[in-house]
Motif scaffolding. Sequence first.
Motif, PDB file in Angstrom:
ATOM      1  N   THR A  61       0.812  -1.204   0.000  1.00 29.69           N
ATOM      2  CA  THR A  61       0.000   0.000   0.000  1.00 29.69           C
ATOM      3  C   THR A  61       0.853   1.263   0.000  1.00 29.69           C
ATOM      4  OG1 THR A  61      -1.726   1.205   1.211  1.00 29.69           O
ATOM      5  CG2 THR A  61      -0.149  -0.017   2.535  1.00 29.69           C
ATOM      6  N   THR A  62       0.297   2.346  -0.514  1.00 36.05           N
ATOM      7  CA  THR A  62       0.967   3.646  -0.433  1.00 36.05           C
ATOM      8  C   THR A  62       0.482   4.437   0.782  1.00 36.05           C
ATOM      9  OG1 THR A  62      -0.714   4.667  -1.844  1.00 36.05           O
ATOM     10  CG2 THR A  62       1.239   3.772  -2.938  1.00 36.05           C
ATOM     11  N   LYS A  63      -0.395   3.847   1.543  1.00 35.76           N
ATOM     12  CA  LYS A  63      -0.907   4.503   2.753  1.00 35.76           C
ATOM     13  C   LYS A  63       0.169   4.518   3.834  1.00 35.76           C
ATOM     14  CE  LYS A  63      -4.558   3.960   6.238  1.00 35.76           C
ATOM     15  NZ  LYS A  63      -5.709   3.101   6.654  1.00 35.76           N
ATOM     16  N   THR A  64       0.317   5.634   4.523  1.00 36.70           N
ATOM     17  CA  THR A  64       1.286   5.703   5.612  1.00 36.70           C
ATOM     18  C   THR A  64       0.637   5.234   6.910  1.00 36.70           C
ATOM     19  OG1 THR A  64       0.689   8.016   5.994  1.00 36.70           O
ATOM     20  CG2 THR A  64       2.608   7.593   4.607  1.00 36.70           C
ATOM     21  N   ARG A  65       1.461   4.608   7.760  1.00 35.42           N
ATOM     22  CA  ARG A  65       0.934   4.106   9.020  1.00 35.42           C
ATOM     23  C   ARG A  65       0.800   5.227  10.035  1.00 35.42           C
ATOM     24  NH1 ARG A  65       4.470   0.323   9.865  1.00 35.42           N
ATOM     25  NH2 ARG A  65       5.672   1.169  11.590  1.00 35.42           N
ATOM     26  N   SER A  66      -0.335   5.266  10.693  1.00 36.49           N
ATOM     27  CA  SER A  66      -0.560   6.278  11.723  1.00 36.49           C
ATOM     28  C   SER A  66       0.403   6.062  12.885  1.00 36.49           C
ATOM     29  CB  SER A  66      -2.003   6.193  12.235  1.00 36.49           C
ATOM     30  OG  SER A  66      -2.153   6.956  13.418  1.00 36.49           O
ATOM     31  N   PRO A  67       0.937   7.147  13.457  1.00 39.18           N
ATOM     32  CA  PRO A  67       1.826   7.004  14.613  1.00 39.18           C
ATOM     33  C   PRO A  67       1.158   6.310  15.792  1.00 39.18           C
ATOM     34  CG  PRO A  67       1.902   9.247  13.724  1.00 39.18           C
ATOM     35  CD  PRO A  67       0.777   8.539  13.046  1.00 39.18           C
ATOM     36  N   ASP A  68      -0.172   6.382  15.849  1.00 37.58           N
ATOM     37  CA  ASP A  68      -0.911   5.778  16.958  1.00 37.58           C
ATOM     38  C   ASP A  68      -1.342   4.342  16.668  1.00 37.58           C
ATOM     39  OD1 ASP A  68      -0.772   8.229  18.306  1.00 37.58           O
ATOM     40  OD2 ASP A  68      -2.584   8.950  17.291  1.00 37.58           O
ATOM     41  N   ALA A  69      -1.029   3.856  15.457  1.00 37.41           N
ATOM     42  CA  ALA A  69      -1.473   2.507  15.086  1.00 37.41           C
ATOM     43  C   ALA A  69      -0.759   1.458  15.928  1.00 37.41           C
ATOM     44  CB  ALA A  69      -1.190   2.260  13.609  1.00 37.41           C
ATOM     45  N   VAL A  70      -1.512   0.452  16.351  1.00 34.92           N
ATOM     46  CA  VAL A  70      -0.947  -0.678  17.097  1.00 34.92           C
ATOM     47  C   VAL A  70      -0.584  -1.761  16.092  1.00 34.92           C
ATOM     48  CG1 VAL A  70      -1.390  -2.435  18.836  1.00 34.92           C
ATOM     49  CG2 VAL A  70      -2.321  -0.125  19.125  1.00 34.92           C
ATOM     50  N   VAL A  71       0.681  -2.089  16.004  1.00 34.87           N
ATOM     51  CA  VAL A  71       1.158  -3.084  15.047  1.00 34.87           C
ATOM     52  C   VAL A  71       1.155  -4.453  15.721  1.00 34.87           C
ATOM     53  CG1 VAL A  71       3.059  -3.836  13.598  1.00 34.87           C
ATOM     54  CG2 VAL A  71       2.567  -1.398  13.845  1.00 34.87           C
ATOM     55  N   LYS A  72       0.397  -5.392  15.132  1.00 36.72           N
ATOM     56  CA  LYS A  72       0.334  -6.750  15.651  1.00 36.72           C
ATOM     57  C   LYS A  72       1.179  -7.641  14.759  1.00 36.72           C
ATOM     58  CE  LYS A  72      -3.114  -9.979  17.427  1.00 36.72           C
ATOM     59  NZ  LYS A  72      -4.567 -10.264  17.524  1.00 36.72           N
ATOM     60  N   GLY A  73       2.303  -8.099  15.281  1.00 34.24           N
ATOM     61  CA  GLY A  73       3.212  -8.882  14.448  1.00 34.24           C
ATOM     62  C   GLY A  73       3.951  -7.988  13.474  1.00 34.24           C
ATOM     63  N   ARG A  74       4.163  -8.483  12.279  1.00 37.94           N
ATOM     64  CA  ARG A  74       4.859  -7.708  11.248  1.00 37.94           C
ATOM     65  C   ARG A  74       3.962  -6.578  10.746  1.00 37.94           C
ATOM     66  NH1 ARG A  74      10.180  -9.198  11.699  1.00 37.94           N
ATOM     67  NH2 ARG A  74      10.398 -11.476  11.591  1.00 37.94           N
ATOM     68  N   PRO A  75       4.528  -5.433  10.398  1.00 41.29           N
ATOM     69  CA  PRO A  75       3.706  -4.338   9.856  1.00 41.29           C
ATOM     70  C   PRO A  75       3.313  -4.609   8.414  1.00 41.29           C
ATOM     71  CG  PRO A  75       6.021  -3.717   9.857  1.00 41.29           C
ATOM     72  CD  PRO A  75       5.945  -5.048  10.553  1.00 41.29           C
TER      73      PRO A  75
END
Length: 616
Positions: free
Chosen positions: A480-494
């Motif tokens: 994806t070209t979407k950027t990850r939100s700084p507040d996003a909770v990453v479960k496992g690999r991003p």
Amino acid sequence: MASARIGLETCFSPELLVGKKWNAGNKVGRVSFRCSSTIRPERCSLWSSAVRRIGSITSPCWLAGKNVNFWGRKGQWARRAAEARSVEVGDTRGSGVPAAKKIVSKIYPEPNKVVLEALGRVCTGPLQTKPLNEEGAFLVLETILNSVKGELPEDDYPVSAAQMGAFFGAMTLRSNSFPAPTQWSEGEKKAMNELWPSLLQHLPEDVLFLADPEGTIFGEVNSKGPRFQGRGPAEMRLVGALREVLMGGHLGFEEVLGLLKDILPLKRYDPANDAVSHALVAAFFIVQRMNKETDRELKAYCMAFDEELGPPPIANVKSLTHYGEPYDGNTRFFRNTLFVAAVRASYGECCLLHGIDSMPPKLGVTEEQMLKHLGAATNLMPKQAVKLLEDERVGFAYLSQREARPSLYSLIDLRKHIRKRPTIATTEKVQHYIRATGREAMMAGFYHEGYEDPLLMLIRRRSVDAGIVIKGEEGALSLTTKTRSPDAVVKGRPVNWCTGFRPAKGALIAENDDGLSRETFSAEINAVDYGFEPTPTPRIDRSVEKNVELGMAALRGETGPAYDRIVLNAAIADHLLGCEGASDPLVAIERAKEAIDSGAALNHLLYYIERSNRLV
């Protein structure tokens, strides 16, 4: 009482039914099916369309004394009967259940919703399982009992043998080997203890075996499991394997290989033909997944049917990439692989896609659905797909599991009933349907942590030159070209994380089992680093039409999020797989853009539609 089958599946023509009855006697009366004599031969197509929806009926007590006009579909019974392909009466298989209350060991048109919801909670891994509360446990067990006794409300679908097998197999594994937080809850213990006497009286013996195979849960005196051996050689071998895996054990490569060839293609239960109980089959597939498969088990699943149709045909192409998308499709976000394949094929990177029309549990948008929507043929055999790969005006192909691996496809209804993904959901992404004279690469998508290394291991076992495992959106291959939100909770690999190997050019060298040297890599792809503007992912929300509309607009040169994703995914695949002319990712991006802007990619897709129809 011997089993009697009413063979509606052999009567798909109206002429065969005019004025005829099919009778089967049992303890509650005569069963008869009668067809109206007014059926006209010219309506055969409508009849055939209707009977394709047929499944099975849970017990003869539903049928007793009823005459059914299938064509008229009058009344509540006619609606139910329209879903029935065949019925077995009698033969309780040693369960102690009266003949009128015997459950048929077949898959139904739709699973029971109460049990299906429970399977979503209890048929997961040692850390993910969510035990049922007391109310939920009693509801599930009472639903199963009522179904076996033929006492469910008329609007409820019966609990299939597959659902019962998956449920009790999962419960037993949890009791025997799961950590304390995911073992039985107090509510589950109470429900099982209170209802066990009724379950012992009414459940078929294969299901009772799964509920307590060694007599360690309810005591050997109160269990039939320790004495259950199975019926016929194939089922006996399966029972022996289940005794091991239900205790948390594992099997060897040859043992799994042999079992899969015993079980598949899945047949209707018939002891005379050495077919195996669907309850045992469902338990085996789901418990192996819950148990977290070993590499040996995964290899057996992956390679069991490699030569089901004979040796894989060979395509005379300089480069071939096999795309292993999750077969259950996308439900939320744009799925771009079909359009990426057209782009890459236009500059000589041939691509083979494979999948199925619709697969549980997500039942999302797939490449086969998109190709059908576009008017392409989706029933090609591997040798026909080779012709499309070798045609420079096409350069890519799609194979359906239905044609390419009929044994694996035979599980599709059972998979709908067990809810959670079995081991085959992982290994079907790494099938080697066609080989190439030139270099080969494989790609596979994943979502759940812990499957990236096993997938890469399986790709290496295919002896290809390069391979990538990608965590794209929805577990697909879509970066994806979407950027990850700084507040996003990453479960496992991003999302956008990749790992893989390619022909060795430098320092990090790994010797594989086949003796070839490869360069390994791992990376998280940030689209901004390659000049793309961050954009929200286009949503499709289960719409095939929307997905096709986005993809075709992009191939016509309409810039935007879909266009960017197609370019990004084509170019990054070229770069990471070590393809010719893609050592610089920015150059690879410009090449992908040119393939779209010139109309070459669109022409390859349009010609695929035309040529595929001429082949069938």
